[in-house]
Design a protein around this motif. Structure first.
Motif, mmCIF file in Angstrom:
data_model
loop_
_atom_site.group_PDB
_atom_site.id
_atom_site.type_symbol
_atom_site.label_atom_id
_atom_site.label_comp_id
_atom_site.label_asym_id
_atom_site.label_seq_id
_atom_site.Cartn_x
_atom_site.Cartn_y
_atom_site.Cartn_z
ATOM 1 N N LEU A 1 -45.618 65.000 136.491
ATOM 2 C CA LEU A 1 -44.307 65.407 136.003
ATOM 3 C C LEU A 1 -43.216 64.774 136.850
ATOM 4 C CD1 LEU A 1 -42.515 67.228 134.185
ATOM 5 C CD2 LEU A 1 -42.805 69.020 135.910
ATOM 6 N N ASP B 1 -46.418 61.698 132.876
ATOM 7 C CA ASP B 1 -46.787 62.183 131.553
ATOM 8 C C ASP B 1 -45.596 62.843 130.863
ATOM 9 O OD1 ASP B 1 -49.597 61.521 131.836
ATOM 10 O OD2 ASP B 1 -49.698 63.191 133.246
ATOM 11 N N ALA B 2 -44.662 63.370 131.659
ATOM 12 C CA ALA B 2 -43.494 64.043 131.103
ATOM 13 C C ALA B 2 -42.374 63.970 132.136
ATOM 14 C CB ALA B 2 -43.810 65.501 130.769
ATOM 15 N N LEU C 1 -36.885 68.023 127.971
ATOM 16 C CA LEU C 1 -38.245 67.605 128.299
ATOM 17 C C LEU C 1 -38.586 66.371 127.473
ATOM 18 C CD1 LEU C 1 -41.001 68.074 129.663
ATOM 19 C CD2 LEU C 1 -41.591 69.600 127.759
ATOM 20 N N ASP D 1 -41.338 63.073 126.739
ATOM 21 C CA ASP D 1 -42.725 62.643 126.924
ATOM 22 C C ASP D 1 -42.751 61.303 127.649
ATOM 23 O OD1 ASP D 1 -42.129 60.673 125.048
ATOM 24 O OD2 ASP D 1 -43.098 61.721 123.392
ATOM 25 N N LYS D 2 -43.952 60.750 127.818
ATOM 26 C CA LYS D 2 -44.080 59.522 128.605
ATOM 27 C C LYS D 2 -43.429 58.322 127.935
ATOM 28 C CE LYS D 2 -48.725 58.578 126.764
ATOM 29 N NZ LYS D 2 -50.151 58.389 127.153
ATOM 30 N N ARG E 1 -38.898 66.161 123.555
ATOM 31 C CA ARG E 1 -39.868 67.112 123.042
ATOM 32 C C ARG E 1 -39.366 68.549 123.063
ATOM 33 N NH1 ARG E 1 -45.006 64.886 122.658
ATOM 34 N NH2 ARG E 1 -45.457 66.876 121.636
ATOM 35 N N VAL F 1 -43.390 72.893 130.116
ATOM 36 C CA VAL F 1 -44.310 71.805 130.476
ATOM 37 C C VAL F 1 -45.739 72.194 130.149
ATOM 38 C CG1 VAL F 1 -45.197 70.406 132.379
ATOM 39 C CG2 VAL F 1 -42.759 70.944 132.268
ATOM 40 N N PHE G 1 -46.226 71.789 126.399
ATOM 41 C CA PHE G 1 -46.256 70.365 126.069
ATOM 42 C C PHE G 1 -47.584 69.745 126.489
ATOM 43 C CE2 PHE G 1 -45.812 66.144 128.016
ATOM 44 C CZ PHE G 1 -45.583 65.376 126.884
ATOM 45 N N SER G 2 -48.070 70.101 127.674
ATOM 46 C CA SER G 2 -49.322 69.544 128.173
ATOM 47 C C SER G 2 -50.494 69.912 127.274
ATOM 48 C CB SER G 2 -49.574 70.032 129.601
ATOM 49 O OG SER G 2 -50.818 69.579 130.084
ATOM 50 N N SER H 1 -50.318 67.913 123.935
ATOM 51 C CA SER H 1 -50.584 66.479 124.015
ATOM 52 C C SER H 1 -51.875 66.164 124.761
ATOM 53 C CB SER H 1 -49.420 65.779 124.713
ATOM 54 O OG SER H 1 -49.212 66.319 126.000
#
Length: 232
Positions: free
Chosen positions: A49, A117-118, A143, A145-146, A151, A188, A191-192, A195
């Motif tokens: 992160l 990753d974020a 937030l 993403d990569k 997101r 987070v 989101f994790s 994804s």
């Protein structure tokens, strides 16, 4: 010759008195945010992160601690922050997120190394308190993403009571920032998990419970931990 010696003696005496006077001046008290009790991540893998940029309101970018008055004005105190408040908040959020997400990879935007990753972009537009005013935090975050795609985006308003002393106010502000970190960790985490199927080399973060936020009512006195979260 006697005149020269007298001049040197007076000069030396004034220097000694000046140093003694400076040592007797009261020192301005210094305060630092409390990062809370943290558990260091034991795992060596986890979501990577990137935290930042972290943006503070301009009135917070100073050494002196301000006090919010009943009429809404801000006044300076004799106390100062022990270092940069922005760096202190940045480090507090990093440590809190690493502990809550069980990952050793919470990096600041100034860090280099692993691809993230974020990314969390955080703006704090208000963080203050006063002798007769609760500690208040207004924050917003995005937030990404990569790939840099948005997101999630939220607004957060929090209040925390205290016992009026400046030390108590700093503790209350610290608790508000810890609550902010809790909300960031929830986003987070979600989101994790969403994804995890597409991300490689990351460990899904366990889901974190999101606190329910009641419909705000006009309070007669500020309630401890009262929060308003807006999604848009």
């Amino acid at each position: 010759m006697m005149l020269l010696r007298s001049y040197r003696l007076l000069l030396l005496l004034s220097m000694v008195l000046g140093v003694a006077g400076c040592s007797l001046l009261p020192q301005a008290p210094l305060y630092q945010l409390d990062g809370g009790t943290l558990k260091a991540p034991s795992a060596r893998t986890g979501v990577v992160l990137l935290l930042g940029p972290l943006t503070l309101a301009q009135y917070l970018q100073r050494e002196v601690i301000l006090q919010r008055q009943t009429d809404g004005s801000l006044t300076e105190t004799d106390a100062h922050w022990a270092g940069s408040l922005q760096e202190d908040i940045d480090h507090l959020l990093q440590r809190q997120l690493a502990s809550r997400l069980h990952t050793p990879y919470v990096l600041s935007t100034a860090s280099s190394g692993l691809p993230a990753d974020a990314q969390l972009l955080v703006t704090i537009s208000r963080l203050d308190s006063g002798p007769q005013q609760p500690a208040v935090l207004h924050a917003q975050w995005r937030l990404l993403d990569k790939n840099g795609q948005l997101r999630e985006q939220r607004l957060l308003q929090l209040e925390q009571t205290h016992s009026d002393s400046l030390a108590s106010q700093v503790q209350a502000q610290s608790r508000l920032l810890q609550q902010l970190a809790e909300q960031l960790a929830v986003d987070v985490s979600e989101f994790s998990r969403q994804s995890a199927g597409n991300a490689s080399g990351t460990r899904p973060v366990p889901p974190l419970p999101r606190k329910s936020v009641p419909t705000p009512k006009p309070p007669t006195t500020p309630a401890t931990g009262a929060a308003e979260v807006y999604r848009f």
